[in-house]
Design a protein around this motif. Structure first.
Motif, short mmCIF file in Angstrom:
data_model
loop_
_atom_site.label_atom_id
_atom_site.label_comp_id
_atom_site.label_asym_id
_atom_site.label_seq_id
_atom_site.Cartn_x
_atom_site.Cartn_y
_atom_site.Cartn_z
N GLN A 97 -28.42 38.06 -43.39
CA GLN A 97 -27.64 38.00 -41.85
C GLN A 97 -27.72 39.24 -40.74
O GLN A 97 -26.67 39.38 -40.29
N VAL A 98 -28.84 39.79 -40.86
CA VAL A 98 -29.06 41.01 -40.04
C VAL A 98 -29.90 40.73 -38.98
O VAL A 98 -30.81 40.18 -39.25
N ILE A 99 -29.24 40.96 -37.73
CA ILE A 99 -30.08 40.76 -36.59
C ILE A 99 -30.79 42.24 -36.30
O ILE A 99 -30.04 43.25 -36.23
N GLU A 100 -31.96 42.50 -35.91
CA GLU A 100 -32.48 43.57 -35.54
C GLU A 100 -33.11 43.48 -34.01
O GLU A 100 -33.96 42.28 -33.86
N VAL A 101 -32.79 43.90 -32.86
CA VAL A 101 -33.22 43.96 -31.52
C VAL A 101 -34.10 45.28 -31.17
O VAL A 101 -33.50 46.18 -31.23
N MET A 102 -35.10 44.78 -30.66
CA MET A 102 -35.90 45.87 -30.05
C MET A 102 -35.53 46.20 -28.76
O MET A 102 -35.64 45.10 -27.99
N GLU A 103 -35.26 47.24 -28.47
CA GLU A 103 -34.73 47.62 -26.96
C GLU A 103 -35.40 48.81 -26.28
O GLU A 103 -35.66 49.67 -26.97
N LYS A 104 -35.94 48.50 -25.14
CA LYS A 104 -36.90 49.64 -24.65
C LYS A 104 -35.92 50.36 -23.57
O LYS A 104 -35.44 49.61 -22.62
N ILE A 105 -35.73 51.69 -23.72
CA ILE A 105 -35.24 52.58 -23.09
C ILE A 105 -36.21 53.68 -22.28
O ILE A 105 -36.51 54.56 -23.19
N GLY A 106 -36.55 53.52 -21.15
CA GLY A 106 -37.54 54.40 -20.70
C GLY A 106 -38.87 53.98 -21.02
O GLY A 106 -39.22 53.02 -21.11
N GLU A 107 -39.50 55.08 -21.63
CA GLU A 107 -40.75 54.85 -22.37
C GLU A 107 -40.79 54.40 -23.93
O GLU A 107 -41.46 54.33 -24.68
N LYS A 144 -34.95 50.44 -32.37
CA LYS A 144 -34.45 49.24 -33.04
C LYS A 144 -32.95 49.20 -33.14
O LYS A 144 -32.40 50.27 -33.59
N LEU A 145 -32.05 48.29 -32.48
CA LEU A 145 -30.76 47.96 -32.92
C LEU A 145 -30.49 46.90 -33.83
O LEU A 145 -31.04 46.09 -33.86
N SER A 146 -29.65 47.61 -34.83
CA SER A 146 -29.15 46.67 -35.90
C SER A 146 -27.60 46.13 -35.75
O SER A 146 -26.88 47.09 -35.39
N LEU A 147 -27.56 44.89 -35.78
CA LEU A 147 -26.27 44.43 -35.62
C LEU A 147 -25.36 44.90 -36.95
O LEU A 147 -25.79 44.68 -38.00
N GLU A 179 -14.15 38.74 -35.79
CA GLU A 179 -13.77 37.46 -35.99
C GLU A 179 -12.39 37.32 -35.41
O GLU A 179 -11.32 37.89 -35.66
N PRO A 180 -12.12 36.39 -34.64
CA PRO A 180 -11.08 36.45 -33.67
C PRO A 180 -9.77 35.90 -35.03
O PRO A 180 -10.01 34.99 -35.65
N THR A 181 -8.68 36.36 -34.38
CA THR A 181 -7.74 36.28 -35.42
C THR A 181 -6.55 35.03 -35.01
O THR A 181 -5.80 34.37 -35.67
N ARG A 182 -6.84 34.66 -33.85
CA ARG A 182 -6.19 33.46 -33.17
C ARG A 182 -7.18 32.60 -32.40
O ARG A 182 -8.39 33.00 -31.91
N PRO A 183 -6.91 31.25 -32.20
CA PRO A 183 -7.88 30.49 -31.38
C PRO A 183 -8.19 30.85 -30.00
O PRO A 183 -7.10 31.46 -29.50
N LEU A 184 -9.15 30.69 -29.56
CA LEU A 184 -9.42 31.12 -28.12
C LEU A 184 -9.63 32.67 -27.73
O LEU A 184 -9.73 32.96 -26.64
N TYR A 185 -9.53 33.26 -28.81
CA TYR A 185 -9.84 34.73 -28.58
C TYR A 185 -11.35 35.13 -28.65
O TYR A 185 -12.12 34.16 -29.36
N ILE A 186 -11.77 36.08 -28.14
CA ILE A 186 -13.15 36.37 -27.83
C ILE A 186 -13.57 37.33 -29.06
O ILE A 186 -12.98 38.18 -29.28
N SER A 187 -14.74 36.91 -29.75
CA SER A 187 -15.56 37.80 -30.81
C SER A 187 -16.25 38.53 -30.07
O SER A 187 -16.74 38.45 -28.81
N TYR A 188 -16.87 39.66 -30.71
CA TYR A 188 -17.61 40.72 -30.29
C TYR A 188 -18.66 41.08 -31.36
O TYR A 188 -18.27 41.02 -32.29
N ALA A 189 -19.75 41.63 -30.85
CA ALA A 189 -20.87 42.00 -31.77
C ALA A 189 -21.21 43.62 -31.58
O ALA A 189 -21.00 43.96 -30.34
N VAL A 190 -21.22 44.22 -32.58
CA VAL A 190 -21.48 45.75 -32.38
C VAL A 190 -23.07 46.06 -32.84
O VAL A 190 -23.13 45.67 -34.11
N PHE A 191 -23.45 46.68 -31.93
CA PHE A 191 -25.03 47.00 -32.54
C PHE A 191 -25.10 48.57 -32.71
O PHE A 191 -24.32 49.17 -31.82
N CYS A 192 -25.97 49.21 -33.45
CA CYS A 192 -26.19 50.46 -33.54
C CYS A 192 -27.82 50.82 -33.44
O CYS A 192 -28.37 50.15 -33.97
N LEU A 193 -28.06 52.10 -33.11
CA LEU A 193 -29.28 52.64 -33.14
C LEU A 193 -29.86 52.93 -34.56
O LEU A 193 -29.25 53.53 -35.15
#
Length: 75
Positions: free
Chosen positions: A39-49, A53-56, A61-75
């Motif tokens: 369940q890992v997503i790896e995204v290739m991101e070009k910064i300048g030249e 590879k960014l890994s999720l 996970e929202p603790t209440r209905p209608l709250y927004i989730s977010y994803a954290v990526f790292c280099l």
């Protein structure tokens, strides 16, 4: 039994979040790899030249209905 139901709901929510992330990555024409086993997503991101590879590493996970989730990526 309640714990099993909560875990099933959590897996479902995580799956929906992953599907949403993959959908938007495809809309942005981003190169990515999704490993269904880990369940890992790896995204290739070009910064300048340089291309990075960014890994999720975390999906909130929202603790209440209608709250927004977010994803954290790292280099």
């Amino acid at each position: 039994m309640v714990l099993d139901a909560a875990r099933a709901i959590s897996r479902h929510i995580r799956g929906e979040i992953i599907n949403t992330i993959l959908y938007y990555l495809s809309l942005m024409d981003k190169k990515y790899v999704f490993n269904e086993d880990t369940q890992v997503i790896e995204v290739m991101e070009k910064i300048g030249e340089e291309e990075y590879k960014l890994s999720l590493i975390h999906i909130s996970e929202p603790t209440r209905p209608l709250y927004i989730s977010y994803a954290v990526f790292c280099l």
